[in-house]
Design an enzyme around this catalytic site. Structure first.
Site, PDB file in Angstrom:
ATOM      1  N   LYS A  77       0.858  -1.181   0.000  1.00  0.00           N
ATOM      2  CA  LYS A  77       0.000   0.000   0.000  1.00  0.00           C
ATOM      3  C   LYS A  77       0.899   1.238   0.000  1.00  0.00           C
ATOM      4  CE  LYS A  77      -3.946   1.685   2.783  1.00  0.00           C
ATOM      5  NZ  LYS A  77      -4.791   1.347   3.963  1.00  0.00           N
ATOM      6  N   SER A 152      -9.605   1.308   2.926  1.00  0.00           N
ATOM      7  CA  SER A 152      -8.758   2.078   2.055  1.00  0.00           C
ATOM      8  C   SER A 152      -7.676   1.280   1.337  1.00  0.00           C
ATOM      9  CB  SER A 152      -8.098   3.199   2.862  1.00  0.00           C
ATOM     10  OG  SER A 152      -7.243   2.646   3.843  1.00  0.00           O
ATOM     11  N   SER A 176      -9.599  -1.034   7.168  1.00  0.00           N
ATOM     12  CA  SER A 176      -9.091  -0.913   5.801  1.00  0.00           C
ATOM     13  C   SER A 176      -8.371  -2.123   5.213  1.00  0.00           C
ATOM     14  CB  SER A 176      -8.170   0.293   5.693  1.00  0.00           C
ATOM     15  OG  SER A 176      -8.949   1.454   5.608  1.00  0.00           O
TER      16      SER A 176
HETATM   17  N1  GLN Z   1     -13.090   3.644   6.613  1.00  0.00           N
HETATM   18  C1  GLN Z   1     -12.400   4.095   7.768  1.00  0.00           C
HETATM   19  C2  GLN Z   1     -12.005   5.539   7.606  1.00  0.00           C
HETATM   20  O1  GLN Z   1     -12.392   6.102   6.654  1.00  0.00           O
HETATM   21  C3  GLN Z   1     -11.202   3.225   8.043  1.00  0.00           C
HETATM   22  C4  GLN Z   1     -10.027   3.566   7.209  1.00  0.00           C
HETATM   23  C5  GLN Z   1      -8.809   2.746   7.551  1.00  0.00           C
HETATM   24  O2  GLN Z   1      -8.894   1.708   8.211  1.00  0.00           O
HETATM   25  N2  GLN Z   1      -7.660   3.236   7.138  1.00  0.00           N
HETATM   26  O3  GLN Z   1     -11.329   6.101   8.406  1.00  0.00           O
END
Ligand code: GLN
Length: 483
Positions: A77, A152, A176
């Site tokens: 990532k 994400s 994510s």
């Molecule tokens: N969807 C969550 C957010 O928008 C989690 C994102 C993540 O785990 N990086 O913060």
């Protein structure tokens, strides 16, 4: 066909010299050139250095050395620092930034002769659940290219799902790793907070962030976890425990396993199709001797609200370092303050700005007690409630996501609706718990994930049960167009 193999299978073939490390990397590079135009998983493909890594790996194999990761291409990532390879966090504010060092996970994987094949797309600074807040491109779900892969870690997940890499690394602050794994029908594992070093992971919510694997199988996720975890003195929150062990992975049994299903995780917001697939998966598990009871963990209902105080508060502080002086491009402005203001106004996207503002507000004098302190209290309550459940049960079970992959654009204009979907994944980050998503089946052709959560440090046991559950539920195949 190389790309149809799992990490475990590939590694056996490499060790037996049935295929060479350079052939493997070349095969994946070819697949990326052929298919990533449609999928959009990669921000950077490091072809040249990947082939060099691969030939070094082959030298080790030729000497009869090496291990499970030798010659295995891995995608990272793009919020994980890679020495000499651009790391953007999918933000314009880091465009062109080339880290002078490797994150600990990268360093460890390189030391085990893995091949860094490239960097994958994400929501900007990992803020989002669809990969749509990336400043650079959309990533598409290989099961249906009109839909999101989730986020994400959408790029890493889509890359594994489309078999553009055998395995990938993601990060999980509120779901994510697990949520995209669920939406794409693969395995995503978030280790216990502190088991995997965060050194070199660009910080979002430091008390919540954790790096973990995305893989086709639980076995592959476990192999990769073993390779990246273990104490690291460069991360002050790193636990003193050894790496996650895979030695007992295959020795578990579902018979007598006790799972708690919190009714708050299977509520109104759950799509009927997700509920049906999840319930039939539970039936399968019961047939194997698993005991599943419904329980109540009331604080789950407060999880999303609490998370959206704590995560933005930490983000507002962490993202203060992007001032146009130390990293990335700099905008013109009047005086020092003017330059910083212009750089941040130009460099951050809408979602990131909104979180910095919410976080700054929650931490400001006069509001700190009402928001941040309150949120920390709810967090402590949630930990207590989960601990009580873990006294009577091995793990908590739930759908990973209440919905299947939604259409790109569908929730883009409704950030609140998207945030509300995170209620099953957020508790693991609040409590530092290990969590895994495996495929439970399909609803109208789209994958549905089953999540297991454990008490902190139960990583090995969790992986062992997930391995057994995966056998009972059956593995998802590759999407037809990427088989
Ligand atoms: N969807 C969550 C957010 O928008 C989690 C994102 C993540 O785990 N990086 O913060």
């Amino acid at each position: 066909m190389i790309h149809t193999l799992t990490l475990a299978e590939l590694s056996a073939k490499l060790a037996a010299r049935e295929v060479s490390a350079v052939e493997v990397t070349q095969a994946y590079l070819d697949r990326i050139s052929a298919h990533d135009g449609e999928v959009g998983a990669f921000l950077t493909v490091a072809s040249e250095s990947a082939l060099q890594d691969a030939s070094r790996a082959q030298e080790r194999l030729d000497r009869g050395e090496g291990g499970a990761l030798t010659g295995i291409p891995i995608a990272f990532k793009d919020n994980i620092s890679t020495d000499g390879i651009e790391t953007t966090c999918a933000s314009k504010i880091l465009k062109g930034y080339i880290p002078p060092y490797d994150a600990t996970v990268v360093e460890r994987l390189k030391a085990q002769d893995a091949v860094v094949i490239g960097k994958t797309n994400l929501d900007e600074f990992a803020m989002g659940a669809s990969t749509e807040t990336s400043a650079y491109q959309l990533t598409r779900n290989p099961w249906d290219l009109t839909r999101t892969p989730g986020g994400s870690s959408g790029g890493s997940t889509a890359a594994v799902t489309a078999r553009l890499v055998p395995v990938a690394i993601g990060s999980d602050t509120g779901g994510s790793i697990r949520q995209p794994a669920s939406l794409c029908g693969i395995v995503g594992f978030k280790p216990t907070y502190g088991r995997c070093s965060r050194y070199g992971l660009v910080a979002f919510g430091s008390s919540l962030d954790q790096i973990g694997p995305l893989a086709q199988t639980v076995e592959d996720a476990a192999i990769l976890s073993e390779a990246i975890t273990g104490h690291d003195f460069r991360d002050s929150t790193s636990l003193p425990h050894p790496a996650i062990s895979t030695s007992e992975l295959k020795n578990g049994s579902l018979k007598g396993l006790r799972l708690a299903l919190p009714k708050e995780m299977l509520g109104e917001g759950t799509q009927p199709g997700v509920r049906a697939v999840f319930e039939s998966a539970l039936e399968n598990l019961r047939r194997e001797g698993v005991i599943i009871d419904e329980v109540s963990i009331p604080s789950i209902a407060l999880g999303v609200t609490t998370y959206y105080i704590i995560a933005p508060a930490e983000a507002s502080s962490n993202l203060g370092r992007f001032d146009g002086v130390r990293f990335g491009p700099r905008s013109e402005g009047k005086g020092h303050i003017g330059v910083v203001e212009r750089t941040r106004a130009d460099g951050f996207g809408h979602e990131v700005k909104s979180r910095i503002m919410i976080g700054t507000y929650a931490l400001s004098a006069g509001y700190y007690d009402a928001y941040y302190v309150r949120a920390q209290q709810v967090r402590a309550l949630m930990v207590q409630e989960f601990n009580r459940v873990y006294q009577g049960y091995d793990f908590v079970v739930s759908p990973t996501s209440p919905v299947t992959a939604f259409r790109l654009g569908d929730l883009d204009g409704d950030p609140l609706a998207m945030k509300l979907l995170d209620f099953c994944t957020i508790p693991a980050n609040m409590g530092g718990m290990p969590g895994i998503s495996i495929n439970a089946g399909f609803s109208e052709g789209l994958p549905v994930g089953l999540q297991l959560l454990g008490a902190p440090l139960r990583d090995e046991a969790l992986l062992q049960s997930a391995f057994a559950a995966e056998k009972a539920l059956g593995l998802a195949t590759a999407p037809p167009n990427f088989a």
